[in-house]
Design a protein around this motif. Structure first.
Motif, mmCIF file in Angstrom:
data_model
loop_
_atom_site.group_PDB
_atom_site.id
_atom_site.type_symbol
_atom_site.label_atom_id
_atom_site.label_comp_id
_atom_site.label_asym_id
_atom_site.label_seq_id
_atom_site.Cartn_x
_atom_site.Cartn_y
_atom_site.Cartn_z
ATOM 1 N N UNK A 126 35.320 23.684 -17.750
ATOM 2 C CA UNK A 126 34.621 22.693 -18.573
ATOM 3 C C UNK A 126 34.805 21.290 -18.001
ATOM 4 N N UNK A 127 36.011 20.972 -17.555
ATOM 5 C CA UNK A 127 36.282 19.657 -16.980
ATOM 6 C C UNK A 127 35.546 19.497 -15.646
ATOM 7 N N UNK A 128 35.508 20.545 -14.847
ATOM 8 C CA UNK A 128 34.773 20.512 -13.580
ATOM 9 C C UNK A 128 33.283 20.273 -13.840
ATOM 10 N N UNK A 129 32.751 20.934 -14.824
ATOM 11 C CA UNK A 129 31.337 20.786 -15.187
ATOM 12 C C UNK A 129 31.056 19.368 -15.680
ATOM 13 N N UNK A 130 31.966 18.845 -16.476
ATOM 14 C CA UNK A 130 31.822 17.494 -17.021
ATOM 15 C C UNK A 130 31.799 16.459 -15.902
ATOM 16 N N UNK A 131 32.684 16.611 -14.924
ATOM 17 C CA UNK A 131 32.725 15.650 -13.822
ATOM 18 C C UNK A 131 31.482 15.737 -12.955
ATOM 19 N N UNK A 132 30.969 16.942 -12.736
ATOM 20 C CA UNK A 132 29.728 17.098 -11.971
ATOM 21 C C UNK A 132 28.563 16.449 -12.711
ATOM 22 N N UNK A 133 28.576 16.550 -14.023
ATOM 23 C CA UNK A 133 27.554 15.908 -14.855
ATOM 24 C C UNK A 133 27.628 14.387 -14.716
ATOM 25 N N UNK A 134 28.821 13.835 -14.748
ATOM 26 C CA UNK A 134 28.990 12.390 -14.586
ATOM 27 C C UNK A 134 28.503 11.945 -13.216
ATOM 28 N N UNK A 135 28.829 12.722 -12.203
ATOM 29 C CA UNK A 135 28.410 12.390 -10.842
ATOM 30 C C UNK A 135 26.891 12.364 -10.724
ATOM 31 N N UNK A 136 26.241 13.328 -11.365
ATOM 32 C CA UNK A 136 24.779 13.460 -11.240
ATOM 33 C C UNK A 136 24.023 12.558 -12.201
ATOM 34 N N UNK A 137 24.550 12.370 -13.404
ATOM 35 C CA UNK A 137 23.812 11.671 -14.464
ATOM 36 C C UNK A 137 24.593 10.490 -15.022
ATOM 37 N N UNK A 138 25.520 9.954 -14.243
ATOM 38 C CA UNK A 138 26.405 8.914 -14.740
ATOM 39 C C UNK A 138 25.700 7.672 -15.230
ATOM 40 N N UNK A 139 24.655 7.235 -14.522
ATOM 41 C CA UNK A 139 23.940 6.026 -14.939
ATOM 42 C C UNK A 139 23.276 6.235 -16.291
ATOM 43 N N UNK A 140 22.636 7.394 -16.466
ATOM 44 C CA UNK A 140 21.993 7.708 -17.745
ATOM 45 C C UNK A 140 23.026 7.834 -18.852
ATOM 46 N N UNK A 141 24.179 8.432 -18.528
ATOM 47 C CA UNK A 141 25.242 8.566 -19.517
ATOM 48 C C UNK A 141 25.761 7.203 -19.942
ATOM 49 N N UNK A 142 26.034 6.329 -18.990
ATOM 50 C CA UNK A 142 26.556 4.998 -19.312
ATOM 51 C C UNK A 142 25.564 4.216 -20.172
ATOM 52 N N UNK A 143 24.289 4.317 -19.838
ATOM 53 C CA UNK A 143 23.254 3.615 -20.611
ATOM 54 C C UNK A 143 23.174 4.161 -22.033
ATOM 55 N N UNK A 144 23.248 5.477 -22.152
ATOM 56 C CA UNK A 144 23.167 6.101 -23.476
ATOM 57 C C UNK A 144 24.393 5.780 -24.315
ATOM 58 N N UNK A 145 25.559 5.769 -23.694
ATOM 59 C CA UNK A 145 26.784 5.392 -24.404
ATOM 60 C C UNK A 145 26.685 3.972 -24.952
ATOM 61 N N UNK A 146 26.206 3.048 -24.117
ATOM 62 C CA UNK A 146 26.092 1.652 -24.531
ATOM 63 C C UNK A 146 25.120 1.496 -25.693
ATOM 64 N N UNK A 147 24.060 2.293 -25.690
ATOM 65 C CA UNK A 147 23.030 2.175 -26.720
ATOM 66 C C UNK A 147 23.519 2.602 -28.103
ATOM 67 N N UNK A 148 24.587 3.397 -28.167
ATOM 68 C CA UNK A 148 25.096 3.832 -29.465
ATOM 69 C C UNK A 148 25.738 2.690 -30.239
ATOM 70 N N UNK A 149 26.237 1.673 -29.520
ATOM 71 C CA UNK A 149 26.964 0.595 -30.177
ATOM 72 C C UNK A 149 28.389 0.966 -30.543
ATOM 73 N N UNK A 150 28.802 2.193 -30.214
ATOM 74 C CA UNK A 150 30.163 2.629 -30.476
ATOM 75 C C UNK A 150 31.045 2.316 -29.267
ATOM 76 N N UNK A 151 32.327 2.390 -29.468
ATOM 77 C CA UNK A 151 33.272 2.107 -28.383
ATOM 78 C C UNK A 151 34.003 3.382 -27.975
ATOM 79 N N UNK A 152 34.434 3.427 -26.713
ATOM 80 C CA UNK A 152 35.211 4.560 -26.237
ATOM 81 C C UNK A 152 36.558 4.600 -26.953
ATOM 82 N N UNK A 153 36.903 5.764 -27.427
ATOM 83 C CA UNK A 153 38.157 5.937 -28.149
ATOM 84 C C UNK A 153 39.299 6.248 -27.191
ATOM 85 N N UNK A 154 40.505 5.849 -27.556
ATOM 86 C CA UNK A 154 41.696 6.192 -26.785
ATOM 87 C C UNK A 154 42.308 7.501 -27.271
#
Length: 225
Positions: A126-154
């Motif tokens: 699952x972690x390997x898949x997640x990292x491959x997803x970030x590598x391939x779709x990271x820009x879209x992920x970052x943009x979508x995260x920002x659009x939520x208005x929520x913050x990354x949790x610790x």
């Protein structure tokens, strides 16, 4: 109306209870109050979890199940040996058994109420898949995260100190690649008590901002498209 009032009372009771528990985090203090915790907090929380699972299944378009986290801490590998959690935490995740299963979070403690969304913890494939997803779709992920208005949790496992192989140290999404989970959140609206559908309605109103992120996860992590 009784359910709405009950869940409001659940929050009031949990806030007061956990404030005292934080000052008296011991078996001697908790045991005489265990019945109160079960009756006033745990049982209402389980009902709230069940009702929310039904509503989230409709909203997200897939079957969701709820979980109320135990009050007992796992102290086996922790320097902090206090036996009890001083908060009420819930998670709703899909009923499927895929390696990546995003969910909705709810937390109540002495600091207030919090609603979150994301992947609580990833290991192995699952972690390997997640990292491959970030590598391939990271820009879209970052943009979508920002659009939520929520913050990354610790909340959850500590991020790595270095970008994991085989990704370069200067990867544009280096910070995301270091993570072993991805959870975002925001405080619940301060006027949640005035919501016409009570706590359930207030929490449901906080979730739709995460729907684009959910669709991204479903497509690229759960379905593998």
């Amino acid at each position: 109306m009784a359910q709405v009032d009950g869940f409001t009372q659940m929050i009031d009771d949990s806030t007061a209870f956990f404030a005292e528990l934080a000052q008296n985090n011991s078996k001697d203090w908790f045991d005489p109050r265990k019945d109160h915790y079960t009756r006033a907090i745990k049982k209402p929380a389980e009902l709230f979890s069940e009702l929310m699972a039904e509503e989230l299944s409709k909203l997200l378009g897939r079957s969701m199940k709820g979980k109320v986290f135990r009050i007992y801490r796992d102290v086996r590998f922790s320097k902090d040996k206090t036996p009890y959690n001083t908060h009420l935490h819930m998670l709703w995740s899909g009923t499927g058994d895929g390696p990546c299963n995003p969910g909705v979070f709810f937390a109540a403690d002495t600091d207030g109420l919090w609603v979150g969304y994301g992947l609580p913890g990833l290991k192995g494939d699952a972690l390997t898949r997640f990292r491959a997803f970030i590598d391939a779709k990271g820009a879209a992920l970052a943009e979508t995260l920002a659009a939520t208005g929520m913050t990354l949790s610790t909340w959850g496992p500590e991020p790595l100190k270095r970008v994991p192989a085989p990704y370069p140290p200067d990867h544009p999404q280096a910070d995301l690649l270091k993570r072993k989970n991805l959870v975002i959140g925001a405080p619940l609206a301060s006027d949640w008590r005035d919501h016409s559908n009570g706590l359930i309605g207030a929490v449901l109103d906080a979730v739709p901002v995460t729907l684009p992120l959910d669709r991204l996860f479903v497509r690229h992590l759960m379905e593998g498209a």
